[in-house]
Design a protein around this motif. Structure first.
Motif, PDB file in Angstrom:
ATOM      1  N   GLU A 260       1.573  20.282   1.260  1.00  0.00           N
ATOM      2  CA  GLU A 260       2.770  20.835   1.027  1.00  0.00           C
ATOM      3  C   GLU A 260       3.582  20.515  -0.060  1.00  0.00           C
ATOM      4  N   LEU A 261       2.990  19.276  -0.747  1.00  0.00           N
ATOM      5  CA  LEU A 261       3.515  19.020  -2.150  1.00  0.00           C
ATOM      6  C   LEU A 261       3.278  19.965  -3.314  1.00  0.00           C
ATOM      7  N   GLY A 262       2.177  20.975  -2.814  1.00  0.00           N
ATOM      8  CA  GLY A 262       1.506  21.617  -3.909  1.00  0.00           C
ATOM      9  C   GLY A 262       0.262  21.173  -4.488  1.00  0.00           C
ATOM     10  N   CYS A 263      -0.191  20.111  -3.841  1.00  0.00           N
ATOM     11  CA  CYS A 263      -1.451  19.290  -4.634  1.00  0.00           C
ATOM     12  C   CYS A 263      -2.820  20.175  -4.289  1.00  0.00           C
ATOM     13  N   THR A 264      -3.559  19.612  -5.063  1.00  0.00           N
ATOM     14  CA  THR A 264      -5.184  20.310  -4.840  1.00  0.00           C
ATOM     15  C   THR A 264      -6.084  19.206  -4.487  1.00  0.00           C
ATOM     16  N   SER A 265      -7.478  19.654  -4.474  1.00  0.00           N
ATOM     17  CA  SER A 265      -8.478  18.493  -4.338  1.00  0.00           C
ATOM     18  C   SER A 265      -8.637  17.760  -5.610  1.00  0.00           C
ATOM     19  N   LEU A 266      -8.409  18.378  -6.693  1.00  0.00           N
ATOM     20  CA  LEU A 266      -8.531  17.587  -8.137  1.00  0.00           C
ATOM     21  C   LEU A 266      -7.146  16.689  -8.031  1.00  0.00           C
ATOM     22  N   ASP A 267      -6.212  17.007  -7.616  1.00  0.00           N
ATOM     23  CA  ASP A 267      -4.922  16.038  -7.414  1.00  0.00           C
ATOM     24  C   ASP A 267      -5.315  14.733  -6.542  1.00  0.00           C
ATOM     25  N   ALA A 268      -6.161  14.968  -5.451  1.00  0.00           N
ATOM     26  CA  ALA A 268      -6.526  14.144  -4.663  1.00  0.00           C
ATOM     27  C   ALA A 268      -7.457  12.915  -5.197  1.00  0.00           C
TER      28      ALA A 268
ATOM     29  N   VAL B  86       0.760  -1.332  -0.029  1.00  0.00           N
ATOM     30  CA  VAL B  86      -0.044   0.206  -0.006  1.00  0.00           C
ATOM     31  C   VAL B  86       0.720   1.092  -0.025  1.00  0.00           C
ATOM     32  N   PRO B  87       1.842   1.278   0.825  1.00  0.00           N
ATOM     33  CA  PRO B  87       2.783   2.601   0.911  1.00  0.00           C
ATOM     34  C   PRO B  87       3.374   2.921  -0.660  1.00  0.00           C
ATOM     35  N   GLU B  88       3.673   1.654  -1.203  1.00  0.00           N
ATOM     36  CA  GLU B  88       4.395   1.880  -2.377  1.00  0.00           C
ATOM     37  C   GLU B  88       3.362   2.322  -3.459  1.00  0.00           C
ATOM     38  N   VAL B  89       2.189   1.866  -3.321  1.00  0.00           N
ATOM     39  CA  VAL B  89       0.982   2.002  -4.336  1.00  0.00           C
ATOM     40  C   VAL B  89       0.927   3.772  -4.086  1.00  0.00           C
ATOM     41  N   VAL B  90       0.922   4.078  -2.878  1.00  0.00           N
ATOM     42  CA  VAL B  90       0.320   5.526  -2.662  1.00  0.00           C
ATOM     43  C   VAL B  90       1.599   6.245  -3.003  1.00  0.00           C
ATOM     44  N   LEU B  91       2.758   6.166  -2.844  1.00  0.00           N
ATOM     45  CA  LEU B  91       3.929   6.944  -3.421  1.00  0.00           C
ATOM     46  C   LEU B  91       3.998   6.888  -4.705  1.00  0.00           C
ATOM     47  N   SER B  92       3.735   6.044  -5.487  1.00  0.00           N
ATOM     48  CA  SER B  92       3.540   5.715  -6.974  1.00  0.00           C
ATOM     49  C   SER B  92       2.494   6.662  -7.551  1.00  0.00           C
ATOM     50  N   ALA B  93       1.343   6.616  -6.854  1.00  0.00           N
ATOM     51  CA  ALA B  93       0.377   7.407  -7.537  1.00  0.00           C
ATOM     52  C   ALA B  93       0.377   8.867  -7.450  1.00  0.00           C
ATOM     53  N   VAL B  94       0.999   9.138  -6.113  1.00  0.00           N
ATOM     54  CA  VAL B  94       1.321  10.584  -5.863  1.00  0.00           C
ATOM     55  C   VAL B  94       2.413  11.163  -7.046  1.00  0.00           C
ATOM     56  N   ALA B  95       3.436  10.278  -7.272  1.00  0.00           N
ATOM     57  CA  ALA B  95       4.508  10.615  -8.174  1.00  0.00           C
ATOM     58  C   ALA B  95       3.893  10.784  -9.560  1.00  0.00           C
ATOM     59  N   GLU B  96       2.945   9.836  -9.738  1.00  0.00           N
ATOM     60  CA  GLU B  96       2.435   9.922 -11.150  1.00  0.00           C
ATOM     61  C   GLU B  96       1.417  11.253 -11.225  1.00  0.00           C
ATOM     62  N   VAL B  97       0.719  11.452 -10.295  1.00  0.00           N
ATOM     63  CA  VAL B  97       0.014  12.929 -10.279  1.00  0.00           C
ATOM     64  C   VAL B  97       0.799  14.198 -10.338  1.00  0.00           C
ATOM     65  N   THR B  98       1.621  14.150  -9.428  1.00  0.00           N
ATOM     66  CA  THR B  98       2.447  15.390  -9.494  1.00  0.00           C
ATOM     67  C   THR B  98       3.843  15.545 -10.469  1.00  0.00           C
TER      68      THR B  98
ATOM     69  N   LEU C  85      -7.368  14.071   1.693  1.00  0.00           N
ATOM     70  CA  LEU C  85      -7.364  15.364   2.065  1.00  0.00           C
ATOM     71  C   LEU C  85      -7.093  15.430   3.437  1.00  0.00           C
ATOM     72  N   ASP C  86      -7.848  14.634   4.282  1.00  0.00           N
ATOM     73  CA  ASP C  86      -8.088  14.651   5.641  1.00  0.00           C
ATOM     74  C   ASP C  86      -6.938  14.088   6.535  1.00  0.00           C
ATOM     75  N   SER C  87      -5.863  13.534   5.920  1.00  0.00           N
ATOM     76  CA  SER C  87      -4.834  12.527   6.398  1.00  0.00           C
ATOM     77  C   SER C  87      -3.619  13.673   6.860  1.00  0.00           C
ATOM     78  N   ALA C  88      -2.995  13.581   7.785  1.00  0.00           N
ATOM     79  CA  ALA C  88      -1.820  14.297   8.200  1.00  0.00           C
ATOM     80  C   ALA C  88      -0.741  14.472   7.313  1.00  0.00           C
ATOM     81  N   ASP C  89      -0.624  13.122   6.652  1.00  0.00           N
ATOM     82  CA  ASP C  89       0.672  12.664   5.759  1.00  0.00           C
ATOM     83  C   ASP C  89       0.413  11.538   4.876  1.00  0.00           C
ATOM     84  N   LEU C  90       1.171  11.233   4.047  1.00  0.00           N
ATOM     85  CA  LEU C  90       1.140  10.347   3.246  1.00  0.00           C
ATOM     86  C   LEU C  90       0.855   8.844   3.819  1.00  0.00           C
TER      87      LEU C  90
END
Length: 93
Positions: free
Chosen positions: A45-53, A20-32, A74-79
């Protein structure tokens, strides 16, 4: 093998895509379009928006096999917190 960025608690397989952490990090990298990111990173803090979420959650949902609402990210403190909630949702199905 889990990436060095994945913490030790959430390395259970997510399905074909990895933990799951690898999937999350990969998805964030793809989107950003950048990275590498750490589980301790704050989504805003990564500069992401609700559309990115929405985009991240769609990718994660596809990989993990459970629907994840953008509010979860959006409600999570971190990834890491987001990855923990995704893993819990996957395990609850």
């Amino acid at each position: 093998m889990a990436s060095p960025q994945a913490n030790s608690e959430s390395t259970t397989p997510a399905g074909p895509g990895g933990s799951v952490p690898e999937v999350v990090l990969s998805a964030v990298a793809e989107v950003t379009g950048d990275g590498p990111h750490r589980l301790s990173d704050d989504f805003y803090e990564l500069g992401c928006t609700s559309l990115d979420a929405i985009r991240v959650c769609l990718r994660v949902s596809r990989e993990v096999g459970v629907e994840i609402a953008p509010e979860t990210l959006l409600d999570s403190a971190d990834l890491a917190g987001f990855a923990t909630l995704v893993a819990a949702a996957r395990d609850a199905r």
